[in-house]
Motif scaffolding. Sequence first.
Motif, PDB file in Angstrom:
ATOM      1  N   PRO A 167       6.252   4.176  17.097  1.00  0.00           N
ATOM      2  CA  PRO A 167       6.364   3.952  15.663  1.00  0.00           C
ATOM      3  C   PRO A 167       7.540   4.729  15.072  1.00  0.00           C
ATOM      4  O   PRO A 167       7.836   5.844  15.515  1.00  0.00           O
TER       5      PRO A 167
ATOM      6  N   ILE B 130       9.270   5.843  11.355  1.00  0.00           N
ATOM      7  CA  ILE B 130       9.224   5.954   9.898  1.00  0.00           C
ATOM      8  C   ILE B 130      10.659   5.906   9.393  1.00  0.00           C
ATOM      9  O   ILE B 130      11.505   6.656   9.869  1.00  0.00           O
TER      10      ILE B 130
ATOM     11  N   ILE C 117      11.044  10.351  24.861  1.00  0.00           N
ATOM     12  CA  ILE C 117      10.200   9.617  23.912  1.00  0.00           C
ATOM     13  C   ILE C 117       8.988   9.059  24.656  1.00  0.00           C
ATOM     14  O   ILE C 117       9.132   8.448  25.709  1.00  0.00           O
TER      15      ILE C 117
ATOM     16  N   LEU D 280      18.323  10.541  13.565  1.00  0.00           N
ATOM     17  CA  LEU D 280      17.056  10.185  14.193  1.00  0.00           C
ATOM     18  C   LEU D 280      16.351  11.463  14.628  1.00  0.00           C
ATOM     19  O   LEU D 280      16.968  12.342  15.238  1.00  0.00           O
ATOM     20  N   ARG D 281      15.064  11.558  14.276  1.00  0.00           N
ATOM     21  CA  ARG D 281      14.293  12.752  14.647  1.00  0.00           C
ATOM     22  C   ARG D 281      13.051  12.363  15.440  1.00  0.00           C
ATOM     23  O   ARG D 281      12.530  11.262  15.288  1.00  0.00           O
ATOM     24  N   LEU D 282      12.611  13.288  16.268  1.00  0.00           N
ATOM     25  CA  LEU D 282      11.472  13.070  17.160  1.00  0.00           C
ATOM     26  C   LEU D 282      10.415  14.122  16.846  1.00  0.00           C
ATOM     27  O   LEU D 282      10.745  15.278  16.582  1.00  0.00           O
ATOM     28  N   ASP D 283       9.145  13.718  16.871  1.00  0.00           N
ATOM     29  CA  ASP D 283       8.108  14.701  16.513  1.00  0.00           C
ATOM     30  C   ASP D 283       7.692  15.549  17.716  1.00  0.00           C
ATOM     31  O   ASP D 283       8.160  15.352  18.838  1.00  0.00           O
ATOM     32  N   CYS D 284       6.790  16.499  17.434  1.00  0.00           N
ATOM     33  CA  CYS D 284       6.436  17.538  18.411  1.00  0.00           C
ATOM     34  C   CYS D 284       5.900  16.967  19.715  1.00  0.00           C
ATOM     35  O   CYS D 284       6.210  17.493  20.782  1.00  0.00           O
ATOM     36  N   ASP D 285       5.093  15.925  19.646  1.00  0.00           N
ATOM     37  CA  ASP D 285       4.565  15.384  20.889  1.00  0.00           C
ATOM     38  C   ASP D 285       5.316  14.144  21.362  1.00  0.00           C
ATOM     39  O   ASP D 285       4.903  13.492  22.318  1.00  0.00           O
ATOM     40  N   GLY D 286       6.423  13.860  20.733  1.00  0.00           N
ATOM     41  CA  GLY D 286       7.349  12.853  21.253  1.00  0.00           C
ATOM     42  C   GLY D 286       6.909  11.414  21.100  1.00  0.00           C
ATOM     43  O   GLY D 286       7.517  10.527  21.708  1.00  0.00           O
ATOM     44  N   ASP D 287       5.876  11.167  20.272  1.00  0.00           N
ATOM     45  CA  ASP D 287       5.403   9.790  20.194  1.00  0.00           C
ATOM     46  C   ASP D 287       5.634   9.120  18.834  1.00  0.00           C
ATOM     47  O   ASP D 287       5.066   8.055  18.576  1.00  0.00           O
ATOM     48  N   THR D 288       6.428   9.752  17.982  1.00  0.00           N
ATOM     49  CA  THR D 288       6.790   9.132  16.698  1.00  0.00           C
ATOM     50  C   THR D 288       8.227   9.513  16.355  1.00  0.00           C
ATOM     51  O   THR D 288       8.630  10.658  16.554  1.00  0.00           O
ATOM     52  N   LEU D 289       8.980   8.552  15.825  1.00  0.00           N
ATOM     53  CA  LEU D 289      10.350   8.808  15.392  1.00  0.00           C
ATOM     54  C   LEU D 289      10.429   8.762  13.871  1.00  0.00           C
ATOM     55  O   LEU D 289       9.688   8.025  13.215  1.00  0.00           O
ATOM     56  N   LEU D 290      11.353   9.546  13.339  1.00  0.00           N
ATOM     57  CA  LEU D 290      11.684   9.506  11.908  1.00  0.00           C
ATOM     58  C   LEU D 290      13.166   9.156  11.816  1.00  0.00           C
ATOM     59  O   LEU D 290      14.009   9.880  12.357  1.00  0.00           O
TER      60      LEU D 290
END
Lengths: 136, 136
Positions: B25, B27, B16, B82-92
Amino acid sequence: MTAPARTTSAAMLDEIRFDAAGLVPVIAQQHDSGEILMMAWMNRDAVAETLATGRVCYWSRSRAALWRKGETSSQVQRLIELRLDCDGDTLLALVDQTGVACHTGRRSCFFRAARDGDWQVIAAVETPPDELYGDR
Amino acid sequence: MTAPARTTSAAMLDEIRFDAAGLVPVIAQQHDSGEILMMAWMNRDAVAETLATGRVCYWSRSRAALWRKGETSSQVQRLIELRLDCDGDTLLALVDQTGVACHTGRRSCFFRAARDGDWQVIAAVETPPDELYGDR
């Protein structure tokens, strides 16, 4: 900018609490499926342009420039509705996404899930990046 | 912390990309309806606790402390995934929200929509704040 698609006012923009860098985080959600596509940032100009044109425009922090989503990849986002949260420091954009939102060619940027002590890829590439961006 | 609900590893947390303030951040989305409930922040400890307990814990920037969602209001969020986006700087965070997520007593914090040149309130209060927080 094309012809205004929505009425916008300076007062509306004034209600958004931009951070110290002049940016606000924006969640992009596919309006009908509810899928979260991505999270990016807008400055005041990007919000104004998005509302005026009905096409989503972010602020690219890496390029330090307005980023009209899809201008290179043609994977545009049409704005359905823009929403503001209770304390005014986050936007939610309900959009209609053409094709894929993620630069990896996946529909959503949130394609890794915490499972069994690791981040596991849970979504396939739908459009290879070289088709999105050419031979760059 | 209660007994671990998920296997977590330091390597996962290392992937992360926390910002300069050590925050990322997050969501929060209701897992079954797809509704966006809120956006908040986690530091490394909050992510670890959330994964370990299965109950969502944020970092309160205003209080500068861990914020176990619902500890005052009892409107807790149970973590589904918990999910992580492509560039690792936002969580869902896909969650199961008890009651309302917003301190105003609305289900979602995103209850204002850009319509006709203004922010219009589009969701009703479901639980009055004085019921959520008492006579404070």
